[in-house]
Write an enzyme that holds these catalytic residues in place. Structure first.
Site, PDB file in Angstrom:
ATOM      1  N   GLY A  13       0.909  -1.340  -0.109  1.00 48.73           N
ATOM      2  CA  GLY A  13       0.025   0.024  -0.145  1.00 48.73           C
ATOM      3  C   GLY A  13       0.864   1.222   0.018  1.00 48.73           C
ATOM      4  CB  ILE A  14       0.249   4.969   0.398  1.00 51.15           C
ATOM      5  CG1 ILE A  14      -0.510   4.853  -0.929  1.00 51.15           C
ATOM      6  CG2 ILE A  14       0.890   6.212   0.375  1.00 51.15           C
ATOM      7  CD1 ILE A  14      -1.275   5.972  -1.611  1.00 51.15           C
ATOM      8  CG  HIS A  15       5.158   1.135   2.272  1.00 52.52           C
ATOM      9  ND1 HIS A  15       6.465   1.588   1.962  1.00 52.52           N
ATOM     10  CD2 HIS A  15       4.638   0.478   1.132  1.00 52.52           C
ATOM     11  CE1 HIS A  15       6.760   0.869   0.845  1.00 52.52           C
ATOM     12  NE2 HIS A  15       5.917   0.329   0.297  1.00 52.52           N
ATOM     13  CB  ALA A  16       7.960   5.127   4.713  1.00 50.15           C
ATOM     14  CB  ALA A  19       4.044   8.146   1.805  1.00 45.54           C
TER      15      ALA A  19
END
Length: 86
Positions: A13-16, A19
């Site tokens: 997913g949208i992790h560090a 992002a």
């Protein structure tokens, strides 16, 4: 204002990392870019912590909105960014 929907294909997913890349890409544009998902308030794509706090996971569908500036070009840039990175 232009928008598109995108289903997140990144396994985490949208992790560090993504992002951070998204925030950097959004800051470089002269349009305001927001990301939202059903049931949440859209956040500015240039705000790293706001993006991460949304908890966007693999399979979630988000709505990306590009407003102002050179909308047509920036819309295409954001669409390509999502397809290549998320």
């Amino acid at each position: 204002m232009k928008h598109f929907e995108y289903m997140i294909t990144d396994p985490i997913g949208i992790h560090a990392r993504p992002a951070g890349l998204l925030a950097k890409a959004a800051k470089a544009l002269n349009s305001v870019v927001t990301v939202g998902k059903p049931g949440t308030e859209p956040v500015a794509a240039s705000r790293l912590m706001a993006l991460m706090s949304m908890g966007i996971k693999h399979g979630d569908t988000v709505t990306v909105t590009v407003d102002g500036g050179d909308e047509d070009t920036n819309f295409q840039l954001m669409k390509r960014f999502f397809e290549e990175n998320l």
